[in-house]
Design an enzyme around this catalytic site. Structure first.
Site, PDB file in Angstrom:
ATOM      1  N   ASP A  18       0.783  -1.098   0.075  1.00 45.24           N
ATOM      2  CA  ASP A  18      -0.145   0.003   0.015  1.00 45.24           C
ATOM      3  C   ASP A  18       0.852   1.326   0.235  1.00 45.24           C
ATOM      4  O   ASP A  18       2.152   1.193   0.605  1.00 45.24           O
ATOM      5  CB  ASP A  18      -0.931  -0.076   1.243  1.00 45.24           C
ATOM      6  CG  ASP A  18      -2.162   1.035   1.153  1.00 45.24           C
ATOM      7  OD1 ASP A  18      -2.325   1.498  -0.017  1.00 45.24           O
ATOM      8  OD2 ASP A  18      -2.708   1.068   1.927  1.00 45.24           O
ATOM      9  N   GLY A  19       0.406   2.490  -0.630  1.00 43.73           N
ATOM     10  CA  GLY A  19       1.048   3.700  -0.546  1.00 43.73           C
ATOM     11  C   GLY A  19       1.519   4.044  -1.563  1.00 43.73           C
ATOM     12  O   GLY A  19       2.068   5.148  -1.808  1.00 43.73           O
ATOM     13  N   ASN A  20       1.276   3.358  -2.822  1.00 38.91           N
ATOM     14  CA  ASN A  20       1.681   4.026  -4.186  1.00 38.91           C
ATOM     15  C   ASN A  20       1.247   5.248  -4.421  1.00 38.91           C
ATOM     16  O   ASN A  20       2.049   6.286  -5.073  1.00 38.91           O
ATOM     17  CB  ASN A  20       1.510   3.018  -5.344  1.00 38.91           C
ATOM     18  CG  ASN A  20       2.095   1.441  -5.214  1.00 38.91           C
ATOM     19  OD1 ASN A  20       2.999   1.357  -4.230  1.00 38.91           O
ATOM     20  ND2 ASN A  20       1.443   0.683  -6.153  1.00 38.91           N
ATOM     21  N   ARG A  22       0.023   7.695  -2.515  1.00 35.68           N
ATOM     22  CA  ARG A  22       0.470   8.885  -1.549  1.00 35.68           C
ATOM     23  C   ARG A  22       2.010   9.012  -1.943  1.00 35.68           C
ATOM     24  O   ARG A  22       2.433  10.288  -2.168  1.00 35.68           O
ATOM     25  CB  ARG A  22       0.369   8.465  -0.124  1.00 35.68           C
ATOM     26  CG  ARG A  22      -0.780   8.641   0.319  1.00 35.68           C
ATOM     27  CD  ARG A  22      -1.391   8.004   1.562  1.00 35.68           C
ATOM     28  NE  ARG A  22      -1.454   6.662   1.256  1.00 35.68           N
ATOM     29  CZ  ARG A  22      -1.439   5.541   2.138  1.00 35.68           C
ATOM     30  NH1 ARG A  22      -1.399   5.980   3.584  1.00 35.68           N
ATOM     31  NH2 ARG A  22      -1.664   4.363   2.126  1.00 35.68           N
ATOM     32  N   TRP A  23       2.800   8.181  -2.250  1.00 40.48           N
ATOM     33  CA  TRP A  23       4.176   8.019  -2.795  1.00 40.48           C
ATOM     34  C   TRP A  23       4.116   9.149  -3.899  1.00 40.48           C
ATOM     35  O   TRP A  23       4.997  10.178  -4.030  1.00 40.48           O
ATOM     36  CB  TRP A  23       4.761   6.925  -2.981  1.00 40.48           C
ATOM     37  CG  TRP A  23       6.379   7.089  -3.298  1.00 40.48           C
ATOM     38  CD1 TRP A  23       7.482   6.810  -2.634  1.00 40.48           C
ATOM     39  CD2 TRP A  23       6.873   7.187  -4.729  1.00 40.48           C
ATOM     40  NE1 TRP A  23       8.619   6.977  -3.320  1.00 40.48           N
ATOM     41  CE2 TRP A  23       8.128   7.225  -4.465  1.00 40.48           C
ATOM     42  CE3 TRP A  23       6.478   7.614  -5.911  1.00 40.48           C
ATOM     43  CZ2 TRP A  23       9.061   7.583  -5.634  1.00 40.48           C
ATOM     44  CZ3 TRP A  23       7.176   7.830  -6.960  1.00 40.48           C
ATOM     45  CH2 TRP A  23       8.543   7.893  -6.814  1.00 40.48           C
ATOM     46  N   ARG A  31      -0.617   9.107  -9.898  1.00 42.66           N
ATOM     47  CA  ARG A  31      -0.847   8.089  -9.203  1.00 42.66           C
ATOM     48  C   ARG A  31      -0.116   6.700  -9.893  1.00 42.66           C
ATOM     49  O   ARG A  31       0.647   5.756  -9.296  1.00 42.66           O
ATOM     50  CB  ARG A  31      -2.246   7.510  -9.212  1.00 42.66           C
ATOM     51  CG  ARG A  31      -3.063   8.472  -8.314  1.00 42.66           C
ATOM     52  CD  ARG A  31      -4.486   8.008  -8.005  1.00 42.66           C
ATOM     53  NE  ARG A  31      -4.619   6.563  -7.267  1.00 42.66           N
ATOM     54  CZ  ARG A  31      -4.371   6.302  -6.131  1.00 42.66           C
ATOM     55  NH1 ARG A  31      -4.274   7.462  -5.091  1.00 42.66           N
ATOM     56  NH2 ARG A  31      -4.352   5.093  -5.690  1.00 42.66           N
ATOM     57  N   HIS A  35       2.366   3.518  -9.046  1.00 39.91           N
ATOM     58  CA  HIS A  35       2.344   2.250  -9.306  1.00 39.91           C
ATOM     59  C   HIS A  35       3.730   1.721 -10.117  1.00 39.91           C
ATOM     60  O   HIS A  35       4.151   0.495  -9.712  1.00 39.91           O
ATOM     61  CB  HIS A  35       1.047   1.819  -9.913  1.00 39.91           C
ATOM     62  CG  HIS A  35      -0.114   2.204  -9.395  1.00 39.91           C
ATOM     63  ND1 HIS A  35      -0.406   1.496  -8.091  1.00 39.91           N
ATOM     64  CD2 HIS A  35      -1.155   2.699  -9.533  1.00 39.91           C
ATOM     65  CE1 HIS A  35      -1.472   2.101  -7.574  1.00 39.91           C
ATOM     66  NE2 HIS A  35      -2.101   2.801  -8.520  1.00 39.91           N
ATOM     67  N   ASN A  66     -10.434  -3.202  -5.974  1.00 38.80           N
ATOM     68  CA  ASN A  66      -9.637  -2.106  -6.650  1.00 38.80           C
ATOM     69  C   ASN A  66     -10.422  -2.126  -8.160  1.00 38.80           C
ATOM     70  O   ASN A  66     -10.022  -1.018  -8.758  1.00 38.80           O
ATOM     71  CB  ASN A  66      -8.338  -2.623  -6.882  1.00 38.80           C
ATOM     72  CG  ASN A  66      -7.394  -2.580  -5.640  1.00 38.80           C
ATOM     73  OD1 ASN A  66      -6.321  -3.173  -5.734  1.00 38.80           O
ATOM     74  ND2 ASN A  66      -7.762  -1.612  -4.936  1.00 38.80           N
TER      75      ASN A  66
END
Ligand code: FPP
Length: 243
Positions: A18-20, A22-23, A31, A35, A66
């Site tokens: 998780d967190g792609n 937000r990164w 986004r 990924h 998803n």
């Protein structure tokens, strides 16, 4: 590496990556680039697990939920998955890694599904590690599928109600061939399991980290394993009974 005891490795590690998004946001990117960066962490993690001798690595790559994401993001994730399989096919053969997938795979794009089936078949004799991708996967959906199949077999006279126990249910899950996960890692700072391997994680040890998936690298994987090795797994017994 010397923090880790090679005699006490988890057999099966499962990861919620998780967190792609937000990164990407924190790097002022879209986004999808998050990924893409996340796919690099996948490569590093697979390589490290193979090198240290993990038997099974399950990655939650795409959940049932998803499918509710914007169409453009779904398309990009499918493309990324196909690219990953194209790029890693040779490496899987060289490294003796068997690819498996769990989930409602028939919902996947046709070209992804074909590539997936081709790679699973090609790597099916490899024995050093299983890379298991959870795709279009939901734990409750998996349990419902098992219930449907058990009833179907029951009505056909193949099983009787009093034969239904934990072991039998296990044999109707997607993961029937795999040991239960010993260690679950979730990146991205959330403390939940998000419909992942619900039946299988009854006694799994959890490691939660704020690190966003694209920043998750070998060092932290080893740290998670080192922490796992310090835990006492009692499976309902007392400490004294374990000695
Ligand atoms: C969660 O981050 C991540 C996903 C839904 C997809 C995971 C996919 C990859 C890591 C890349 C492709 C996978 C393979 C196997 C090549 P998020 O988008 O929910 O992040 P956020 O919570 O920060 O928005």
């Amino acid at each position: 590496m010397n923090m880790i005891d090679p005699q006490k490795l988890p057999r099966h590690i499962a990861i919620i990556m998780d967190g792609n998004g937000r990164w990407a946001k924190s790097h002022a990117m879209g986004r999808i680039l998050g990924h893409r960066k996340g796919a690099e962490s996948v490569r590093v993690t697979v390589r490290t697990c193979r090198r240290i001798g993990i038997e099974v690595l399950t990655l939650y790559a795409f959940s049932m939920e998803n499918w509710l994401r914007p169409a453009e993001e779904i398309r990009a994730l499918m493309k990324l998955l196909k690219e990953y399989l194209d790029m890693e096919e040779d490496e899987m053969m060289e490294q003796n890694i068997r690819l498996m997938a769990v989930g409602k795979l028939d919902l996947l794009d046709k070209n992804v599904l074909e590539k997936l089936q081709y790679t699973m078949e090609k790597t099916s004799k490899n024995v050093k590690m299983v890379l298991n991708l959870a795709l279009s996967y939901g734990g409750r959906e998996e349990i419902a599928m098992a219930a449907r199949d058990i009833l179907t077999d029951g009505l056909a006279g193949k099983i009787k109600p009093d034969e239904i126990d934990q072991q039998l249910i296990q044999r109707y899950l997607y993961t029937r061939e795999l040991p239960d996960p010993d260690l679950l890692i979730r990146t991205g700072g959330e403390w939940r399991i998000s419909n992942f391997l619900l039946f299988q994680m009854a006694y799994t040890e959890f490691y939660f980290t704020k690190t966003l998936w694209p920043d998750f690298r070998e060092e932290e994987l080893l740290e998670a394993i080192a922490q796992f090795q310090k835990r006492e797994r009692r499976f309902g017994r007392t400490s004294e009974q374990l000695i």
